[in-house]
Scaffold this motif. Structure first.
Motif, PDB file in Angstrom:
ATOM      1  N   TYR A 132      -4.995   0.681  -7.374  1.00 40.78           N
ATOM      2  CA  TYR A 132      -4.912   0.426  -5.586  1.00 40.78           C
ATOM      3  C   TYR A 132      -4.700  -0.952  -4.613  1.00 40.78           C
ATOM      4  O   TYR A 132      -5.669  -1.473  -5.159  1.00 40.78           O
ATOM      5  CB  TYR A 132      -5.881   1.312  -4.833  1.00 40.78           C
ATOM      6  N   ALA A 133      -4.407  -0.963  -3.635  1.00 36.08           N
ATOM      7  CA  ALA A 133      -3.944  -2.071  -2.886  1.00 36.08           C
ATOM      8  C   ALA A 133      -3.734  -1.699  -1.771  1.00 36.08           C
ATOM      9  O   ALA A 133      -3.975  -1.034  -0.944  1.00 36.08           O
ATOM     10  CB  ALA A 133      -2.778  -2.450  -3.466  1.00 36.08           C
ATOM     11  N   CYS A 134      -4.155  -2.181  -0.814  1.00 38.67           N
ATOM     12  CA  CYS A 134      -4.389  -2.459   0.842  1.00 38.67           C
ATOM     13  C   CYS A 134      -4.236  -4.148   0.990  1.00 38.67           C
ATOM     14  O   CYS A 134      -4.031  -5.244   1.057  1.00 38.67           O
ATOM     15  CB  CYS A 134      -5.701  -2.060   1.207  1.00 38.67           C
ATOM     16  N   GLY A 135      -3.869  -4.160   2.239  1.00 38.07           N
ATOM     17  CA  GLY A 135      -3.585  -6.347   3.433  1.00 38.07           C
ATOM     18  C   GLY A 135      -2.153  -5.625   3.479  1.00 38.07           C
ATOM     19  O   GLY A 135      -1.459  -5.413   3.666  1.00 38.07           O
ATOM     20  N   SER A 136      -1.962  -7.197   3.339  1.00 40.12           N
ATOM     21  CA  SER A 136      -0.019  -7.704   3.460  1.00 40.12           C
ATOM     22  C   SER A 136       0.573  -7.749   2.038  1.00 40.12           C
ATOM     23  O   SER A 136       0.226  -8.010   1.079  1.00 40.12           O
ATOM     24  CB  SER A 136      -0.627  -9.313   3.746  1.00 40.12           C
ATOM     25  N   SER A 137       1.675  -7.251   2.208  1.00 37.12           N
ATOM     26  CA  SER A 137       2.313  -7.116   1.147  1.00 37.12           C
ATOM     27  C   SER A 137       3.865  -8.123   1.585  1.00 37.12           C
ATOM     28  O   SER A 137       4.887  -7.649   0.545  1.00 37.12           O
ATOM     29  CB  SER A 137       2.675  -5.140   1.103  1.00 37.12           C
ATOM     30  N   ILE A 138       3.192  -8.598   2.235  1.00 37.23           N
ATOM     31  CA  ILE A 138       4.430 -10.311   2.164  1.00 37.23           C
ATOM     32  C   ILE A 138       5.433 -10.109   0.789  1.00 37.23           C
ATOM     33  O   ILE A 138       4.211 -10.339  -0.149  1.00 37.23           O
ATOM     34  CB  ILE A 138       3.623 -11.317   3.046  1.00 37.23           C
ATOM     35  N   CYS A 139       6.294 -10.218  -0.163  1.00 31.99           N
ATOM     36  CA  CYS A 139       6.964 -10.709  -0.592  1.00 31.99           C
ATOM     37  C   CYS A 139       6.783  -9.516  -1.738  1.00 31.99           C
ATOM     38  O   CYS A 139       7.453  -9.789  -2.943  1.00 31.99           O
ATOM     39  CB  CYS A 139       6.136 -12.263  -0.736  1.00 31.99           C
ATOM     40  N   GLY A 140       6.374  -8.278  -1.385  1.00 32.38           N
ATOM     41  CA  GLY A 140       5.957  -7.906  -2.201  1.00 32.38           C
ATOM     42  C   GLY A 140       5.177  -7.294  -3.101  1.00 32.38           C
ATOM     43  O   GLY A 140       4.864  -6.769  -4.039  1.00 32.38           O
ATOM     44  N   VAL A 141       3.574  -8.036  -3.109  1.00 32.39           N
ATOM     45  CA  VAL A 141       3.121  -8.434  -3.850  1.00 32.39           C
ATOM     46  C   VAL A 141       1.789  -7.383  -4.230  1.00 32.39           C
ATOM     47  O   VAL A 141       1.510  -6.896  -5.136  1.00 32.39           O
ATOM     48  CB  VAL A 141       1.501  -9.848  -3.553  1.00 32.39           C
ATOM     49  N   LEU A 142       2.008  -5.604  -2.744  1.00 29.08           N
ATOM     50  CA  LEU A 142       1.296  -4.384  -3.377  1.00 29.08           C
ATOM     51  C   LEU A 142       1.736  -3.606  -3.875  1.00 29.08           C
ATOM     52  O   LEU A 142       1.059  -3.017  -4.645  1.00 29.08           O
ATOM     53  CB  LEU A 142       1.137  -4.321  -2.231  1.00 29.08           C
ATOM     54  N   GLY A 143       2.946  -4.059  -4.896  1.00 29.44           N
ATOM     55  CA  GLY A 143       4.252  -3.209  -5.107  1.00 29.44           C
ATOM     56  C   GLY A 143       4.597  -1.771  -5.055  1.00 29.44           C
ATOM     57  O   GLY A 143       4.597  -1.099  -5.630  1.00 29.44           O
ATOM     58  N   HIS A 144       3.789  -1.797  -3.256  1.00 31.67           N
ATOM     59  CA  HIS A 144       4.849  -0.891  -2.696  1.00 31.67           C
ATOM     60  C   HIS A 144       5.976   0.002  -1.926  1.00 31.67           C
ATOM     61  O   HIS A 144       6.529   0.594  -1.727  1.00 31.67           O
ATOM     62  CB  HIS A 144       4.130  -0.745  -1.599  1.00 31.67           C
ATOM     63  N   GLY A 145       6.785  -1.317  -2.567  1.00 31.22           N
ATOM     64  CA  GLY A 145       8.360  -0.947  -2.142  1.00 31.22           C
ATOM     65  C   GLY A 145       8.787  -1.722  -0.801  1.00 31.22           C
ATOM     66  O   GLY A 145       7.932  -2.348  -0.045  1.00 31.22           O
ATOM     67  N   GLN A 146       9.689  -2.316  -1.097  1.00 27.90           N
ATOM     68  CA  GLN A 146      10.736  -3.094   0.480  1.00 27.90           C
ATOM     69  C   GLN A 146      10.297  -2.581   1.854  1.00 27.90           C
ATOM     70  O   GLN A 146      10.097  -3.231   2.248  1.00 27.90           O
ATOM     71  CB  GLN A 146      11.495  -3.027   0.077  1.00 27.90           C
ATOM     72  N   ASP A 147       9.938  -1.682   1.802  1.00 26.22           N
ATOM     73  CA  ASP A 147       9.910  -1.297   3.296  1.00 26.22           C
ATOM     74  C   ASP A 147       8.132  -1.369   3.703  1.00 26.22           C
ATOM     75  O   ASP A 147       8.160  -0.862   5.498  1.00 26.22           O
ATOM     76  CB  ASP A 147      10.414   0.922   3.449  1.00 26.22           C
ATOM     77  N   THR A 148       7.173  -1.473   2.888  1.00 28.00           N
ATOM     78  CA  THR A 148       5.770  -1.360   3.737  1.00 28.00           C
ATOM     79  C   THR A 148       5.791  -2.893   3.004  1.00 28.00           C
ATOM     80  O   THR A 148       5.619  -3.642   2.529  1.00 28.00           O
ATOM     81  CB  THR A 148       5.030  -1.086   2.499  1.00 28.00           C
ATOM     82  N   THR A 149       5.525  -3.220   4.556  1.00 27.32           N
ATOM     83  CA  THR A 149       5.016  -4.143   4.640  1.00 27.32           C
ATOM     84  C   THR A 149       3.034  -4.961   4.851  1.00 27.32           C
ATOM     85  O   THR A 149       2.665  -5.378   4.761  1.00 27.32           O
ATOM     86  CB  THR A 149       5.548  -5.277   6.462  1.00 27.32           C
ATOM     87  N   GLN A 150       2.135  -3.722   5.033  1.00 26.62           N
ATOM     88  CA  GLN A 150       0.883  -3.977   5.339  1.00 26.62           C
ATOM     89  C   GLN A 150       0.851  -2.518   4.833  1.00 26.62           C
ATOM     90  O   GLN A 150       1.326  -1.580   5.185  1.00 26.62           O
ATOM     91  CB  GLN A 150       1.234  -4.405   6.665  1.00 26.62           C
ATOM     92  N   CYS A 151      -0.929  -2.597   4.110  1.00 24.83           N
ATOM     93  CA  CYS A 151      -1.689  -1.185   3.778  1.00 24.83           C
ATOM     94  C   CYS A 151      -2.758  -1.395   4.656  1.00 24.83           C
ATOM     95  O   CYS A 151      -3.655  -2.132   4.107  1.00 24.83           O
ATOM     96  CB  CYS A 151      -1.780  -1.055   2.926  1.00 24.83           C
ATOM     97  N   VAL A 152      -2.916  -0.663   5.618  1.00 26.82           N
ATOM     98  CA  VAL A 152      -4.374  -0.635   6.107  1.00 26.82           C
ATOM     99  C   VAL A 152      -5.441   0.435   5.581  1.00 26.82           C
ATOM    100  O   VAL A 152      -7.188   0.269   6.028  1.00 26.82           O
ATOM    101  CB  VAL A 152      -4.394  -0.534   7.971  1.00 26.82           C
ATOM    102  N   ALA A 153      -5.712   1.027   4.661  1.00 27.19           N
ATOM    103  CA  ALA A 153      -6.448   0.896   3.576  1.00 27.19           C
ATOM    104  C   ALA A 153      -5.706   1.490   2.490  1.00 27.19           C
ATOM    105  O   ALA A 153      -4.813   1.383   1.922  1.00 27.19           O
ATOM    106  CB  ALA A 153      -6.767   2.625   4.008  1.00 27.19           C
ATOM    107  N   PHE A 154      -6.668   0.844   1.164  1.00 29.27           N
ATOM    108  CA  PHE A 154      -6.383   1.613  -0.027  1.00 29.27           C
ATOM    109  C   PHE A 154      -5.146   2.509  -0.810  1.00 29.27           C
ATOM    110  O   PHE A 154      -5.580   3.765   0.028  1.00 29.27           O
ATOM    111  CB  PHE A 154      -7.167   1.624  -0.893  1.00 29.27           C
TER     112      PHE A 154
END
Length: 492
Positions: A132-154
């Motif tokens: 599970y991931a949360c926070g900034s997804s700059i450069c795709g570091v969260l692995g949620h895909g190109q459209d997600t830039t930030q996750c406010v919760a896990f």
């Protein structure tokens, strides 16, 4: 004919069979201590234990320790020193060994296996082999895909494999995952080839398997700034990505688009743990030797100078003193190590008291943290000008820069400095099993599976949507994470 439906109590079993069950290795130190405390039958020797062991449980703990990989690698003198440090209590020795082993991987909690890792502006959490991931997804570091830039919760990270995740690292702008099968997946900024997928400089937005490691089962990963260190189950080290300072340990400064074997370790011994700093690397071999390579601009390599090392080089300060190191953590500008007796050593830049010696002086060689001599440390964690030390009693000591409250002291200002190790009172009521600190935020996991975060939350890296920061540890609702209720906020 025997009545197979009849129930019986464990007391009816032969004492030697009970001892065999206790010594099987399936029980942890806490389990054994609980049995000894709650059931009288486990307190005696029952005539099958040597006289030096006061109980069957203590004898079982001794047997488990004798088979533990860390204990078997220790010199007889180091084994004796550890036992003495634990007051001759084998259950305490076992707790130390198991805690150290889990500190660089997944920990066992009452709600399942967990591991937390914090990056610059994000957090990744393993819970029962899902990520599970949360926070900034700059450069795709969260692995949620190109459209997600930030996750406010896990939010759960999807993998193109049915295999379960057993280890994760994501300290800077890319992430790496080890599966139960031994496969390695990566995602994030690949401009310097750190994701290991060949001559591909584009961003990897979802976890993708490193094909070059096909058939090479791995067990641990460490992500530095634009490079990756991979440890195999056989104790070999593979590296890829940026190599400007020799941090890949291959004898040159040429970047590698796919993982390459650091062949020098073939003659140095089996590697048991790796750690990656901003531009340097540590590898701990089975004999307790710490090898360092890469940039030494901050004295982080521990050789007493500021010369970059293109090949792994043993830190002689430890070897001269017969110090067997079991774990090491690489910060941005300083480093911290844990030895086989639970002592802590720091070196590198002393900015903001990050080394814990009461001043801001640099240390060119590892130096014992004398103020923690009375505590048995089981995990060390270094990052941006701050350090955490976890003890066998589940207590947390912190020192260095408060940096947005990332040390967790609610009575200190966000720009204060803590020059010596100080216990984190706000977590005293909890038994902390693992801790990880990012650029300006920190996350801790308890033995009951609770997750606490503190520090900067500007990019929701603490998994809270409506607060900008936490000066004291605040619980992150992991249950919502497990049930997949957490919502990923898409922006941009």
């Amino acid at each position: 004919m025997a009545d197979r439906s009849r129930t019986f109590s464990i007391e009816e079993l032969p004492a030697h069979l009970i001892l065999e069950i206790l010594s099987s290795g399936r029980l942890g130190a806490a389990d054994l201590a609980c049995l000894e405390t709650t059931c009288q039958m486990f307190r005696g020797s029952h005539g099958i234990c040597p006289s030096k062991f006061r109980s069957m449980v203590e004898f079982a703990a001794f047997h488990i320790c004798q088979a533990h990989s860390i204990f078997t690698s220790l010199h007889p003198n180091a084994r004796k020193d550890l036992l003495d440090r634990c007051g001759g209590n084998w259950k305490k020795v076992l707790r130390f060994l198991q805690s150290v082993e889990q500190s660089s991987g997944t920990i066992e909690t009452s709600t399942g296996n967990m591991q937390v890792t914090t990056g610059r502006y994000h957090t990744l959490l393993i819970h029962d082999s899902s990520v599970y991931a949360c926070g900034s997804s700059i450069c795709g570091v969260l692995g949620h895909g190109q459209d997600t830039t930030q996750c406010v919760a896990f939010s759960r990270v999807n993998f193109p494999s049915l295999s379960r995740v057993i280890h994760v690292s994501a300290s800077h702008n890319h992430a790496a995952f080890v599966m139960q099968s031994g496969e390695v997946f990566t995602c994030g900024d690949n401009s310097s080839f750190c994701c290991g997928h060949g001559e591909v400089r584009r961003t990897i937005f979802r976890p993708t398997r490193i094909e070059a490691l096909n058939g090479i089962p791995c067990k641990q990963v460490a992500t530095g700034l634009s490079f990756t260190i991979i440890l195999t189950r056989q104790g070999q080290v593979y590296t890829c990505g940026n190599n400007a300072h020799g941090q890949l340990g291959l004898g040159d400064t040429i970047d590698r688009p796919t993982p390459r074997n650091v062949e020098l370790f073939e003659g140095l011994g089996r590697v048991v743990q790796v750690a990656a700093g901003s531009s340097y690397t540590f590898a701990v071999t089975e004999d307790g030797t710490v090898h360092s390579f890469g940039s030494c601009s901050n004295f982080c390599l521990g050789h007493g100078d500021q010369h970059d090392e293109l090949l792994p080089r043993a830190i002689q300060s430890f070897k001269r003193r017969n110090i067997h190191v079991v774990r090491v953590s690489a910060g941005d500008e300083h480093a911290v190590a844990l030895d086989s007796s639970g002592y802590v050593y720091t070196w590198g830049r002393g900015y903001c008291g990050a080394l814990g010696h009461g001043d801001e002086n640099d240390k060119t060689n590892p130096e014992l943290l004398s103020s923690l001599r009375g505590h048995l440390a089981v995990q060390v964690c270094a990052r941006k000008r701050k350090t955490f030390v976890l003890t066998d009693m589940g207590s947390v000591f912190a020192f260095g820069s408060m940096g947005f409250g990332s040390l967790g002291f609610s009575d200190r200002g966000s720009s204060d400095k803590v020059m010596k190790p100080w216990i984190l009172d706000s977590l005293r009521s909890h038994y902390i099993s693992q801790i990880s600190t990012g650029l300006y935020h920190t996350v801790a996991v308890t033995n009951r599976g609770l997750v606490f975060g503190f520090g900067d939350n500007e990019r929701a890296q603490l998994g809270h949507e409506r607060i900008r920061g936490c000066l004291k540890p605040t619980e992150i609702m992991v249950q919502r994470t497990v049930d997949d209720i957490a919502i990923a906020a898409k922006s941009g």
